[in-house]
Design a protein around this motif. Structure first.
Motif: not given
Length: 75
Positions: A11-14, A19-21, A39-40, A43-46
């Motif tokens: 997975g990754q944050v995109e 501009g929506v993460l 937030s980034l 997002g990383k936690r998710r």
């Protein structure tokens, strides 16, 4: 994919063009889940939760061909 092949999740944050993460979960090249994040950091936690949750759910679907017994010595 055979019944015993392991699924590979990543997975990754995109960020989309607006501009929506998004936290995106992939199985191979296929995006299988996508959630909006604030937030980034979140997002990383998710993404980590999504990968672990998918791996856990997949492990319940796999079947063993035969039970595994431990060889124990009895005195």
């Amino acid at each position: 994919m055979s019944a015993f092949a392991a699924a590979i999740y990543c997975g990754q944050v995109e960020k989309d063009p607006d501009g929506v993460l998004w936290a995106v979960l992939y199985c191979g090249d296929l995006a299988i889940d996508r959630e909006r994040v604030r937030s980034l950091r979140k997002g990383k936690r998710r993404v980590a939760d999504m990968v672990l949750g998918a791996a856990d759910a997949y492990s319940h679907l796999t079947r063993r061909s035969a039970p595994t017994y431990l060889n124990r010595m009895v005195d």
